[in-house]
Scaffold this active site. Structure first.
Site, PDB file in Angstrom:
ATOM      1  N   PHE A 135      -0.246  -6.578  -4.126  1.00 48.78           N
ATOM      2  CA  PHE A 135      -0.717  -6.783  -5.499  1.00 48.78           C
ATOM      3  C   PHE A 135      -1.651  -5.647  -5.865  1.00 48.78           C
ATOM      4  CE2 PHE A 135      -3.590  -8.251  -8.795  1.00 48.78           C
ATOM      5  CZ  PHE A 135      -2.685  -8.694  -9.736  1.00 48.78           C
ATOM      6  N   ASP A 220      -5.833   0.454  -1.303  1.00 47.40           N
ATOM      7  CA  ASP A 220      -6.324  -0.473  -2.318  1.00 47.40           C
ATOM      8  C   ASP A 220      -7.249  -1.452  -1.608  1.00 47.40           C
ATOM      9  OD1 ASP A 220      -6.790  -2.572  -4.034  1.00 47.40           O
ATOM     10  OD2 ASP A 220      -4.755  -2.624  -4.846  1.00 47.40           O
ATOM     11  N   LYS A 249     -13.440  -5.748  -7.032  1.00 45.62           N
ATOM     12  CA  LYS A 249     -13.912  -7.140  -6.963  1.00 45.62           C
ATOM     13  C   LYS A 249     -15.375  -7.335  -6.554  1.00 45.62           C
ATOM     14  CE  LYS A 249      -9.689  -9.761  -6.881  1.00 45.62           C
ATOM     15  NZ  LYS A 249      -8.523  -8.860  -6.952  1.00 45.62           N
TER      16      LYS A 249
HETATM   17  C1  LIG Z   1      -7.596  -8.235  -7.846  1.00 42.31           C
HETATM   18  C2  LIG Z   1      -6.853  -7.065  -7.314  1.00 42.31           C
HETATM   19  C3  LIG Z   1      -6.413  -6.036  -8.159  1.00 42.31           C
HETATM   20  C4  LIG Z   1      -6.603  -6.074  -9.664  1.00 42.31           C
HETATM   21  O1  LIG Z   1      -7.948  -6.097 -10.029  1.00 42.31           O
HETATM   22  P1  LIG Z   1      -8.321  -6.551 -11.548  1.00 42.31           P
HETATM   23  O2  LIG Z   1      -9.812  -6.337 -11.590  1.00 42.31           O
HETATM   24  O3  LIG Z   1      -7.901  -7.965 -11.705  1.00 42.31           O
HETATM   25  O4  LIG Z   1      -7.597  -5.635 -12.460  1.00 42.31           O
HETATM   26  C5  LIG Z   1      -5.772  -4.953  -7.580  1.00 42.31           C
HETATM   27  N1  LIG Z   1      -5.565  -4.894  -6.243  1.00 42.31           N
HETATM   28  C6  LIG Z   1      -5.976  -5.867  -5.407  1.00 42.31           C
HETATM   29  C7  LIG Z   1      -5.746  -5.727  -3.945  1.00 42.31           C
HETATM   30  C8  LIG Z   1      -6.618  -6.989  -5.917  1.00 42.31           C
HETATM   31  O5  LIG Z   1      -6.994  -7.965  -5.093  1.00 42.31           O
END
Ligand SMILES: *Cc1c(COP(=O)(O)O)cnc(C)c1O
Length: 395
Positions: A135, A220, A249
């Site tokens: 994701f 990421d 986050k």
């Molecule tokens: C939550 C998340 C995102 C997206 O972040 P947003 O602040 O919701 O745009 C991208 N990559 C990972 C691994 C995430 O957990």
């Protein structure tokens, strides 16, 4: 104070219906507890989806926001501010990177990373390899990078330039790298994709492969970073150096902020005028994040506690798994823990809610535990007891 029911029915009349929300209104929070308008307390093992890592309304973060709000709230990036510079100094001092770009969210951080890769590698090498189950966000590009069909359904045509390979399979990456490949983009642990951990040596294998192919390794760490797995960055546990890392986050303990970290020679690819944001790296966000990063660096107890409480939580869940066959597997690192069921997990999460425990889903069948990194033994034990009660009612 309006009631829970009245707020929810007003919401239905004015808000988009793009979220499958739980029927709970929250009005205040402290540490790992949040409260609804009727004064009911919940033990919060969601923490805003791995965001409020120091607990709700941590005094250091609150004071940093208050002080900065009295001084200067916004300037745009036409000018310099001290909080942005200080936060970049703190992040580079603590990581492989020596340059930082700030934005407002995870998706924006990954968008910046994708643009950086494109610009740095040139028009011939534009393709980014990501994994199935990953994701990376909800914008068009980060959605195209995401390895989950359900996220993309109905939004085609998607931007080109992304290929997906199976998770935890360096050979599949090696077989996919070609003359158009620019980078590999992966999460050290799949967060939204079900709290899935790769075999030891996965990131190391990807690092070697990227070096051999002359392509970039982008991590990421939006969910895994800022202490969630028990180290400031997850990559530290793999003994590798990435080319770029994205954060969001946990960085602002709830104040929106995202960041892209890289070394100077790569960062130079995004020269003046190539990328930007009006709000990104604003003084309020940076002041909040600076308080978070300082707390994590100055108080080693937090990361130690993350590892200790992670083990306590996993141990407790494993004990429950021996008694409740609906639990298929317990896995996780630090305080990102998943409990996979043999059935859809939403009813159990709702049953937990009724017991006063907030949990989230990571995929259909996985219950995710992502409490604040500051939870204590008694909180973990209480969470386990409430989870056990909910399990007893459902399965
Ligand atoms: C939550 C998340 C995102 C997206 O972040 P947003 O602040 O919701 O745009 C991208 N990559 C990972 C691994 C995430 O957990």
């Amino acid at each position: 104070m309006p009631t829970t029911d009245s707020i929810i029915s007003r919401a239905a009349r004015v808000l988009f219906s793009n979220y499958a929300r739980f029927p709970v209104v929250l009005t205040k929070g402290r540490d790992c507890r949040v409260y609804d308008p009727e004064g009911r307390a919940y033990l919060d093992f969601v923490a805003g989806i791995a965001v409020t890592s120091l607990g709700h309304c941590h005094p250091k973060v609150t004071v940093a926001i208050q002080k900065q709000a009295q001084r200067l709230v916004h300037t745009s990036n036409l000018f310099y501010t001290l909080p942005q510079v200080e936060l970049a100094e703190a992040l580079t001092a603590a990581s492989f990177a020596d340059r930082v770009f700030f934005c407002n969210s995870g998706a924006e951080a990954n968008e910046a990373a994708i643009k950086l890769v494109r610009k740095a590698m040139g028009p011939e090498r534009f393709e980014i390899i990501t994994v199935r189950g990953s994701f990376h966000g909800r914008t068009l590009n980060t959605m195209a990078a995401t390895g989950q069909d359900k996220v993309k359904a109905g939004f085609e045509p998607l931007p080109p330039g992304f290929v997906h390979v199976p998770f935890d399979d360096p050979d599949a990456v090696a077989a996919t790298v070609g003359p158009t490949t620019a980078a590999v983009l992966v999460e050290p642990v799949l967060g939204e994709g079900g709290v899935r951990l790769p075999a030891p040596g996965y990131l190391k294998a990807l690092r070697e492969l990227c070096d051999r192919a002359g392509i970039l390794l982008v991590l990421d760490e939006i969910q895994t970073g800022v202490g969630r797995l028990g180290t400031l960055f997850a990559y530290e546990q793999d003994g590798i150096t990435p080319d770029a890392v994205t954060l969001a986050k946990g960085l602002g303990n709830g104040f929106p902020i995202g960041a892209l970290l890289a070394r100077a020679p790569l960062a130079r690819a995004l020269g003046p005028g190539t990328h930007g944001t009006t709000f990104g790296g604003g003084p309020l966000a940076c002041a909040a994040a600076l308080a978070v990063v300082r707390a994590l660096r100055e108080d080693p107890w937090i990361l130690e506690n993350t590892l200790r409480m992670g083990e306590r939580l996993k141990g407790g869940l494993e004990a429950l798994a021996r008694r409740f066959p609906a639990i298929r597997e317990v896995r996780g690192r630090g305080l990102l823990v998943g409990c996979e069921l043999d059935r859809p997990a939403r009813p159990l999460v709702e049953a937990c809610l009724a017991q006063g425990l907030l949990l989230s889903l990571a995929g259909e069948q996985v219950v995710r535990f992502s409490p604040p990194l500051t939870v204590r033994d008694a909180d973990v034990d209480e969470g386990l007891a409430l989870f056990e009660k909910a399990l007893g009612k459902g399965s």
